[in-house]
Design a protein around this motif. Structure first.
Motif, PDB file in Angstrom:
ATOM      1  N   PRO A   1      -3.837   1.442  -4.410  1.00 37.02           N
ATOM      2  CA  PRO A   1      -4.986   2.335  -4.593  1.00 37.02           C
ATOM      3  C   PRO A   1      -4.837   3.261  -5.790  1.00 37.02           C
ATOM      4  O   PRO A   1      -5.827   3.544  -6.479  1.00 37.02           O
ATOM      5  N   ASN A   2      -3.622   3.757  -6.041  1.00 36.67           N
ATOM      6  CA  ASN A   2      -3.420   4.618  -7.208  1.00 36.67           C
ATOM      7  C   ASN A   2      -3.794   3.898  -8.493  1.00 36.67           C
ATOM      8  O   ASN A   2      -4.409   4.477  -9.397  1.00 36.67           O
TER       9      ASN A   2
ATOM     10  N   LYS B   1      -1.912   8.966  -3.591  1.00 36.91           N
ATOM     11  CA  LYS B   1      -2.329  10.351  -3.812  1.00 36.91           C
ATOM     12  C   LYS B   1      -3.667  10.628  -3.140  1.00 36.91           C
ATOM     13  O   LYS B   1      -4.541   9.760  -3.089  1.00 36.91           O
ATOM     14  N   PRO B   2      -3.877  11.842  -2.651  1.00 41.07           N
ATOM     15  CA  PRO B   2      -5.207  12.207  -2.138  1.00 41.07           C
ATOM     16  C   PRO B   2      -6.209  12.286  -3.281  1.00 41.07           C
ATOM     17  O   PRO B   2      -5.848  12.588  -4.424  1.00 41.07           O
TER      18      PRO B   2
ATOM     19  N   MET C   1       0.803  -1.207   0.000  1.00 36.80           N
ATOM     20  CA  MET C   1       0.000   0.000   0.000  1.00 36.80           C
ATOM     21  C   MET C   1       0.846   1.272   0.000  1.00 36.80           C
ATOM     22  O   MET C   1       0.402   2.305  -0.442  1.00 36.80           O
ATOM     23  N   GLY C   2       2.030   1.190   0.539  1.00 41.15           N
ATOM     24  CA  GLY C   2       2.856   2.389   0.624  1.00 41.15           C
ATOM     25  C   GLY C   2       4.030   2.335  -0.325  1.00 41.15           C
ATOM     26  O   GLY C   2       3.905   2.541  -1.518  1.00 41.15           O
ATOM     27  N   GLY C   3       5.200   2.016   0.212  1.00 43.45           N
ATOM     28  CA  GLY C   3       6.370   1.920  -0.641  1.00 43.45           C
ATOM     29  C   GLY C   3       6.909   3.293  -1.002  1.00 43.45           C
ATOM     30  O   GLY C   3       6.679   4.296  -0.325  1.00 43.45           O
ATOM     31  N   ASN C   4       7.652   3.333  -2.095  1.00 39.55           N
ATOM     32  CA  ASN C   4       8.287   4.565  -2.533  1.00 39.55           C
ATOM     33  C   ASN C   4       7.344   5.495  -3.272  1.00 39.55           C
ATOM     34  O   ASN C   4       7.698   6.635  -3.550  1.00 39.55           O
TER      35      ASN C   4
ATOM     36  N   ASP D   1      -4.958   4.698   2.262  1.00 35.72           N
ATOM     37  CA  ASP D   1      -4.214   3.488   2.632  1.00 35.72           C
ATOM     38  C   ASP D   1      -4.902   2.756   3.785  1.00 35.72           C
ATOM     39  O   ASP D   1      -5.030   1.526   3.765  1.00 35.72           O
ATOM     40  N   ASP D   2      -5.335   3.513   4.785  1.00 36.53           N
ATOM     41  CA  ASP D   2      -6.021   2.887   5.923  1.00 36.53           C
ATOM     42  C   ASP D   2      -7.298   2.181   5.470  1.00 36.53           C
ATOM     43  O   ASP D   2      -7.594   1.059   5.903  1.00 36.53           O
TER      44      ASP D   2
END
Length: 615
Positions: A151-152, A113-114, A106-109, A128-129
């Motif tokens: 998600p992106n 984005k909002p 979900m995160g990474g580098n 992400d949450d």
């Protein structure tokens, strides 16, 4: 051997030997395997590139030629975990281990984005949450999404699917408890507009499946679950999902036939479409189209069953039995049943219960047990249409056992998962169906005639506590179910005539399995709903409920139909059926409020005293 000798030898034997045929077949299979490996490697490379740049999905994925072929990171079955006791009803190579979502996914580098949807904005951290919340608690009930996709990328593939995931997860997002209400209208509008989207229909179907499995609380909006279920089915059929092995023939451009892997994935997504559509029909009190009528021939139907997971097959068969039983009950007649019709109904229901027994012999995972219980509960609920043989047929003890077993299963699920906020609509409906059945039996005069009322009462009270765990909004169906069950339990008028004697017949008789639920809710509305009571002032006589607001009952039905032309429901002499028909006026308000699910029939403000402890 020289070239001329070899040519002569070949000429002598035009038919290859068995060993030569085997050798040729081996070469062919080997070349086919290598080709599939190359194709798989190509998809892996494209997936890796899309993960490195999530806003740049491979062009091929958004074209009509490949809009249904979505690559996924393959995972061996050994890595999967079904620790929560829930079935993984989608191909397991699409799922990461249940209960854990690696942070690097979900995160990474590349931070998330909002995103904004009209006036609603969610930050990257919130997204992400919400996605982790969805895959940790919700996805196991409908595992159709790939946890490896960021998600992106979901937003790039389909904004509707992206927001559908957010909408489902917002049900239990404690960091922003207003998010579900804020998104409900906007995401629902996106669902209807999704058929105009240029995104791949695969994503549109997935988004619709999510919203129909976890519908938004309706509040003051019209209920749209039933229209959406029809749209889901037709979008899937328009794109050939109902014939997975020939779905390339429905493409706008010429594409090759789907691979075996793609056929399996299409087959299973189609199975989910059929399940969700048929559940929507059952919950709406309609007779669902069965799988046979949705497939072009029986061979294709068998191919579908051969390709999809066994537990999906079991769920399809359960709903198919419910559909066939509903059609048989309608054919037997429900409006005004004679003694012969009641006896015939009993034979029909025993026949279809026998089919459930046959399906149960093939059950392989725990999740199937709930669907079998709900299937049996749905079939047995038709017994409430009977009046003369309800007790003599011996169905009430079986109804109690089935209802208690279903509630026990949901209680066990709540114990394993710690709560029920993630419960899909089929669990809440099953709980309501079982609790209303127990309520009707416990409030009857037969409750003291040797029935296991102690277990039935304990299960009924457990339902109210389970509904508290299930509710995520003070205006949702679970919260209002708490009020209805509480007040009907303490009522001295529910299911009773004005003289205090029992009113055994269903007054609502046109909504199949839903009829007994609607009937109980109309008893509640007649006594407790201020809106209903105010409209009845001036029209209700001292002898009983107003016929202008409620179906007067099976006795009136018999008078109208001519099966008992001498008596009215209150016991008086009836000269003919004409005046009684005239007294029952179906007005606009009646049609507006006579609905179910997402609170159409629970059209009253939530009782704060009963919902203060909701999670």
């Amino acid at each position: 051997m020289t070239a001329s000798q070899e040519s002569t030898s070949v000429g002598k034997s035009l038919t290859p030997s068995k060993s030569e045929r085997i050798h040729v077949l081996h070469i062919f299979l080997q070349s086919r395997y290598i080709a599939l490996e190359h194709e798989n490697e190509r998809w892996r490379q494209q997936l890796q590139s899309s993960q490195l740049n999530p806003d740049s999905v491979p062009t091929a994925l958004s074209t009509a030629a490949t809009d249904l072929v979505v690559p996924a990171a393959l995972k061996p079955d050994a890595q999967l975990d079904d620790s929560q006791g829930l079935s993984l009803a989608y191909p397991q190579y699409h799922l990461a281990p249940a209960g854990s979502v690696p942070g690097t996914i979900m995160g990474g580098n590349d931070p998330t984005k909002p995103r904004s949807l009209k006036s609603v904005t969610v930050t990257g951290g919130e997204i992400d949450d919400l996605y982790q919340l969805f895959f940790r608690h919700y996805a196991s009930f409908l595992p159709i999404l790939d946890v490896q996709t960021k998600p992106n990328s979901y937003h790039t593939q389909s904004p509707f699917l992206f927001w559908a995931v957010i909408g489902v997860a917002s049900r239990s997002y404690s960091r922003n408890p207003t998010l579900q209400t804020a998104l409900a209208q906007e995401v629902t509008e996106m669902a209807f507009l999704s058929v105009l989207s240029t995104c791949a229909p695969w994503y549109t179907i997935q988004g619709l499946l999510l919203l129909l499995t976890w519908p938004f609380p309706k509040e003051n909006r019209p209920d749209v679950t039933f229209p959406l279920s029809g749209m889901l089915l037709h979008v899937a059929m328009q794109n050939g999902f109902h014939i997975p092995m020939s779905s390339h023939e429905f493409s706008r451009v010429k594409i090759p036939a789907p691979s075996d892997l793609d056929t399996v994935r299409r087959s299973e997504l189609w199975a989910h479409c059929v399940l969700v559509y048929q559940r929507s029909c059952v919950i709406k009190g309609q007779s669902p189209r069965n799988l046979v009528s949705l497939a072009q021939d029986t061979i294709q139907r068998q191919v579908l069953f051969d390709k999809i997971a066994p537990h999906l097959v079991q769920k399809l068969r359960c709903l198919e039995v419910v559909g066939k039983c509903s059609e048989a009950v309608l054919e037997n007649g429900v409006r005004a049943m004679s003694l012969d019709q009641e006896l015939a109904l009993d034979v029909l229901l025993r026949k279809y219960e026998g089919e459930v027994d046959d399906i149960a012999l093939q059950a392989v995972v725990d999740d199937e047990r709930y669907h079998l219980l709900l299937c049996r509960m749905a079939i047995q609920s038709f017994h409430f249409y009977k009046n003369q043989t309800l007790v003599s047929s011996g169905c009430l003890p079986r109804l109690i056992v089935t209802a208690c077993n279903l509630i026990d299963y949901v209680q066990g699920l709540a114990d394993r998962m710690g709560s029920l906020f993630m419960a899909p609509v089929q669990i809440s409906f099953g709980l309501l169906l079982a609790s209303m059945s127990l309520l009707r039996i416990l409030k009857s005069d037969y409750a003291s005639s040797g029935l296991d009322t102690s277990r039935a009462q304990a299960s009924f009270f457990a339902t109210i506590n389970l509904a508290k765990q299930m509710s995520t909004d003070r205006s949702d169906t679970a919260a209002k179910m708490i009020t209805v069950l509480n007040q009907l339990w303490i009522s001295s008028k529910a299911f009773r005539k004005p003289d205090g004697s029992e009113y055994t017949a269903l007054r609502i008789r046109s909504r199949l399995i839903l009829s007994q639920i609607l009937d109980a809710v109309w008893w509640w509305r007649d006594e407790y709903d201020p809106h209903t009571r105010s409209k009845k002032q001036g029209t209700e006589s001292v002898d009983g409920p107003s016929r202008a607001n409620m179906l007067p009952g099976i006795e009136l039905g018999r008078a109208v139909m001519g099966t008992d032309p001498t008596r009215d429901p209150s016991g008086g002499i009836l000269q003919n059926a004409g005046p009684l028909q005239g007294e029952f006026q179906i007005n606009e308000d009646y049609l507006t409020n006579f609905e179910w699910l997402s609170d159409e029939i629970f059209s009253f403000p939530p009782d704060a005293s009963l919902t203060n402890n909701l999670p």
